[in-house]
Design a protein around this motif. Structure first.
Motif, PDB file in Angstrom:
ATOM      1  N   LEU A   1      -0.694  12.865   1.191  1.00 41.50           N
ATOM      2  CA  LEU A   1      -1.050  11.728   1.417  1.00 41.50           C
ATOM      3  C   LEU A   1      -2.185  11.677   2.337  1.00 41.50           C
ATOM      4  O   LEU A   1      -3.295  11.018   2.765  1.00 41.50           O
ATOM      5  CB  LEU A   1      -0.687  10.068   1.540  1.00 41.50           C
TER       6      LEU A   1
ATOM      7  N   ARG B   1       2.147   1.519  -3.494  1.00 44.90           N
ATOM      8  CA  ARG B   1       1.182   1.912  -4.185  1.00 44.90           C
ATOM      9  C   ARG B   1       0.976   3.433  -4.329  1.00 44.90           C
ATOM     10  O   ARG B   1       1.280   4.283  -4.991  1.00 44.90           O
ATOM     11  CB  ARG B   1       0.248   1.287  -4.292  1.00 44.90           C
ATOM     12  N   ARG B   2       1.264   4.465  -3.377  1.00 45.79           N
ATOM     13  CA  ARG B   2      -0.014   5.088  -2.598  1.00 45.79           C
ATOM     14  C   ARG B   2       1.643   6.634  -3.163  1.00 45.79           C
ATOM     15  O   ARG B   2       1.323   7.580  -3.888  1.00 45.79           O
ATOM     16  CB  ARG B   2      -0.126   5.408  -1.517  1.00 45.79           C
TER      17      ARG B   2
ATOM     18  N   GLU C   1       2.065   6.563  -6.639  1.00 37.06           N
ATOM     19  CA  GLU C   1       0.793   7.296  -7.409  1.00 37.06           C
ATOM     20  C   GLU C   1       1.214   8.536  -7.410  1.00 37.06           C
ATOM     21  O   GLU C   1       0.723   9.408  -8.810  1.00 37.06           O
ATOM     22  CB  GLU C   1      -0.036   6.178  -7.748  1.00 37.06           C
TER      23      GLU C   1
ATOM     24  N   GLY D   1       0.279  -1.200   0.085  1.00 41.17           N
ATOM     25  CA  GLY D   1      -0.224   0.241   0.221  1.00 41.17           C
ATOM     26  C   GLY D   1       0.678   1.172  -0.213  1.00 41.17           C
ATOM     27  O   GLY D   1       0.664   2.490  -1.171  1.00 41.17           O
ATOM     28  N   PRO D   2       1.795   1.211   1.023  1.00 35.77           N
ATOM     29  CA  PRO D   2       2.503   2.318   1.544  1.00 35.77           C
ATOM     30  C   PRO D   2       3.673   2.345  -0.551  1.00 35.77           C
ATOM     31  O   PRO D   2       3.293   3.993  -0.600  1.00 35.77           O
ATOM     32  CB  PRO D   2       3.574   2.225   1.557  1.00 35.77           C
TER      33      PRO D   2
ATOM     34  N   GLU E   1      -5.255  13.527   0.538  1.00 34.91           N
ATOM     35  CA  GLU E   1      -6.373  12.467   0.167  1.00 34.91           C
ATOM     36  C   GLU E   1      -6.647  11.436   0.794  1.00 34.91           C
ATOM     37  O   GLU E   1      -7.790  10.494   0.692  1.00 34.91           O
ATOM     38  CB  GLU E   1      -4.442  11.710  -0.864  1.00 34.91           C
ATOM     39  N   GLY E   2      -6.958  11.877   2.290  1.00 36.81           N
ATOM     40  CA  GLY E   2      -7.491  10.416   3.050  1.00 36.81           C
ATOM     41  C   GLY E   2      -6.583   9.153   3.329  1.00 36.81           C
ATOM     42  O   GLY E   2      -7.097   8.344   3.375  1.00 36.81           O
ATOM     43  N   LYS E   3      -5.423   8.774   2.985  1.00 38.04           N
ATOM     44  CA  LYS E   3      -4.747   7.607   2.473  1.00 38.04           C
ATOM     45  C   LYS E   3      -3.284   8.131   3.524  1.00 38.04           C
ATOM     46  O   LYS E   3      -2.135   7.690   2.941  1.00 38.04           O
ATOM     47  CB  LYS E   3      -3.928   7.533   1.432  1.00 38.04           C
TER      48      LYS E   3
ATOM     49  N   LEU F   1       0.030   7.812   5.995  1.00 38.56           N
ATOM     50  CA  LEU F   1       1.184   6.767   5.817  1.00 38.56           C
ATOM     51  C   LEU F   1       1.881   7.912   6.890  1.00 38.56           C
ATOM     52  O   LEU F   1       1.866   8.925   7.097  1.00 38.56           O
ATOM     53  CB  LEU F   1       2.037   6.741   5.024  1.00 38.56           C
TER      54      LEU F   1
END
Length: 143
Positions: A41, A19-20, A23, A16-17, A44-46, A48
């Motif tokens: 991030l 990929r985010r 991207e 996940g980290p 964006e609500g993602k 880490l």
């Protein structure tokens, strides 16, 4: 080869980290510092942790999936690597970065530096700073 394929080929999973971060960096023309990546991030609500950002950046840069770009104050930023040997020119005003090719042009310089110093050159970093066309035009308008 895409960054997904390269990670898999090198034996790493697409976490996940990773990929985010890939991207985010694939969608920007401006180098981002680890702190800015962390902030983007989160916005964006993602979110880490900052430690996760640094770990992922270290690996992605080691695998040559990211380029390291230095701001004029020496701060390190990251951009997605687009392939091939290239360098960057960075706008001092807006921090937009553009790539330009060139390895063969440095062969003569590398040979001369090795001859003069006795060093065996294994790599180099070449980066230019200036104003992008937009910032240069704005500067002209204000003058």
């Amino acid at each position: 080869m895409t960054w997904h394929e390269e990670l898999t080929k090198q034996g790493y999973r697409i976490s996940g980290p990773r990929r985010r971060i890939m991207e985010l960096l694939s969608d920007t023309r401006t180098p981002l510092t680890p702190a800015l990546i962390h902030k983007h991030l989160a916005l964006e609500g993602k979110p880490l942790s900052l430690a996760s950002v640094y770990r992922a950046l270290d690996l992605l840069a080691e695998l040559n999936l990211l380029c390291q770009v230095y701001f004029s104050d020496g701060t390190l930023g990251y951009m997605a690597h687009t392939g091939g040997h290239h360098h960057h020119v960075l706008c001092r005003r807006c921090n937009r970065s553009m790539e330009f090719g060139g390895h063969e042009d440095l062969d003569d310089l590398t040979t001369r530096v090795q001859a003069e110093t006795g060093y065996v050159i294994s790599e180099h970093l070449l980066q230019f700073y200036g104003l992008c066309p937009s910032c240069a035009a704005l500067r002209q308008e204000l003058a």
